[in-house]
Design an enzyme around this catalytic site. Structure first.
Site, PDB file in Angstrom:
ATOM      1  CB  SER A 210      -6.160   8.904   1.730  1.00 16.32           C
ATOM      2  OG  SER A 210      -4.901   8.729   1.101  1.00 16.32           O
TER       3      SER A 210
ATOM      4  CG  HIS B 115      -2.346   5.092   2.610  1.00 15.33           C
ATOM      5  ND1 HIS B 115      -2.958   4.489   1.528  1.00 15.33           N
ATOM      6  CD2 HIS B 115      -2.704   6.399   2.564  1.00 15.33           C
ATOM      7  CE1 HIS B 115      -3.670   5.379   0.864  1.00 15.33           C
ATOM      8  NE2 HIS B 115      -3.536   6.547   1.465  1.00 15.33           N
TER       9      HIS B 115
ATOM     10  CG  ASP C 218      -2.131   0.871   1.076  1.00 16.11           C
ATOM     11  OD1 ASP C 218      -3.219   0.318   0.836  1.00 16.11           O
ATOM     12  OD2 ASP C 218      -2.006   2.092   1.179  1.00 16.11           O
TER      13      ASP C 218
END
Length: 372
Positions: A298, A209, A207
């Site tokens: 995000s 993130h 990911d």
């Protein structure tokens, strides 16, 4: 230290270490798929099903026919998975948007790209941050930047043969130091992450993130910076806990279209939860002012996909409630621009605004909102 090279990223197929025969396989596979696929596609039920009531001149008929054809070809998804698996196994390549490291690690291509206008774009970002600071200062609010280091900067040891462009080597510290020179607090999350990575995984393998542990490290560092400003914030007590870890497919896996079990394994992530545990929870009559606002991407947004709980862990570290104005999928500039004009800002005048900005967004052009 991060592996930085003089050239930008090149496809692995050009790697001289790969056998020469492998260089021809994509073309052979493509020709085979085109030949066999053409026969199967136009003998499938989808090819013989023609849409009715669609305008040919405007192209609506063709669009409807393509959808019918795709739906009527049962081997389409298996063939995509087959090629995706072969491309991953033989060439260690993903679709444009991700690059494949070692040990199941994926990285976004944004961290490897460069352009001739990067320096000017970074300068525009700096100007806009200064503009935001000045805007907030008019109402007595202060700004703190949570500059998140690139994943490839924190975990360069999983790059394998990949190299990051040399001009990106000092980007994080250059930008942070220029912020500090403009009296804009920007604590060194890069140093904090490098120190903490030996005890916890701070970014997800598949990911773009961070993990809840990475968010926790950032929350502690940012909270110390905010407390150093001595703003006399209203106090609150919070407790953070984590759910049992479960498999979570990262957003970079969408660029590796392969069957389950062939490519990188999903991350094991335990979702983080923060709850307020004191008697306050909004004040006696529900009119308690909340002078801390978080704006960002995000990484910070309070959404169903947000398993890392940065805002909650930041509240616990601060010992004060905050308003979350971060947004998913808009980068760092648009949420800030919208917040500055929002009713939210008017109704809850901030004493401190924490602006989360990932390093990988510094070189990306935002035509409508960079203060150009």
């Amino acid at each position: 230290m991060t592996e930085f090279a003089q050239d930008t990223l090149k496809p692995n197929i050009n790697n001289a270490a790969a056998p020469r025969l492998l260089h021809w396989l994509p073309a052979v596979f493509l020709l085979g798929v085109v030949g066999v696929g053409a026969v199967l596609a136009f003998t499938s039920k989808g090819a013989r099903t023609f849409p009715a009531g669609q305008d040919v001149v405007t192209g609506k008929w063709m669009g409807a026919y393509e959808k019918t054809l795709d739906a009527g070809v049962p081997w389409l998804d298996p063939s995509v998975n087959l090629w995706g698996g072969a491309n991953y196994r033989l060439f260690r390549e993903a679709r444009d948007g991700a690059v494949i490291g070692t040990d199941g690690w994926l990285y976004t291509t944004e961290e490897f790209q460069t352009a001739s206008g990067d320096a000017a774009e970074v300068q525009n970002k700096l100007k806009y941050v200064k503009q935001v600071q000045n805007d907030l200062a008019k109402s007595g609010a202060k700004l703190v930047i949570a500059l998140i280091p690139a994943k490839v900067r924190v975990y360069p040891d999983h790059l394998g043969v990949l190299r990051v462009p040399a001009q990106n080597a000092g980007l994080y510290q250059r930008f942070r130091q220029r912020l500090e020179a403009e009296s804009i607090p920007a604590p060194d999350l890069d140093a904090a992450f490098r120190s903490a990575r030996s005890t916890a995984q701070l970014f997800q393998k598949t990911d773009t993130h961070w993990t809840p542990q990475g968010a926790a490290v950032a929350a502690q560092v940012i909270a110390r910076q905010v407390k150093a400003l001595s703003l006399d914030l209203p106090t609150a007590t919070f407790t953070t806990s984590s759910a049992q870890p479960v498999d979570r497919k990262g957003d970079l896996l969408r660029y590796v279209p392969i069957p389950d079990g062939v490519g990188p394994a999903p991350d094991r992530i335990g979702k983080s939860f923060t709850t307020r545990t004191d008697a306050g929870a909004g004040g006696l009559l529900g009119d308690e002012s909340i002078p801390v606002t978080l704006v960002g991407t995000s990484y910070s947004a309070r959404t169903a996909n947000n398993v890392w709980n940065f805002d909650g862990q930041l509240e616990e570290a601060l010992g004060s409630e905050l308003i979350n104005a971060a947004q998913e999928g808009k980068g760092p500039i648009v949420p800030m621009r919208e917040y500055l004009k929002s009713q939210n800002r008017i109704e809850n005048p901030p004493k401190i605004v924490i602006w989360e900005i990932p390093e990988r967004f510094l070189r990306i052009d935002y035509p409508e909102g960079t203060g150009k």
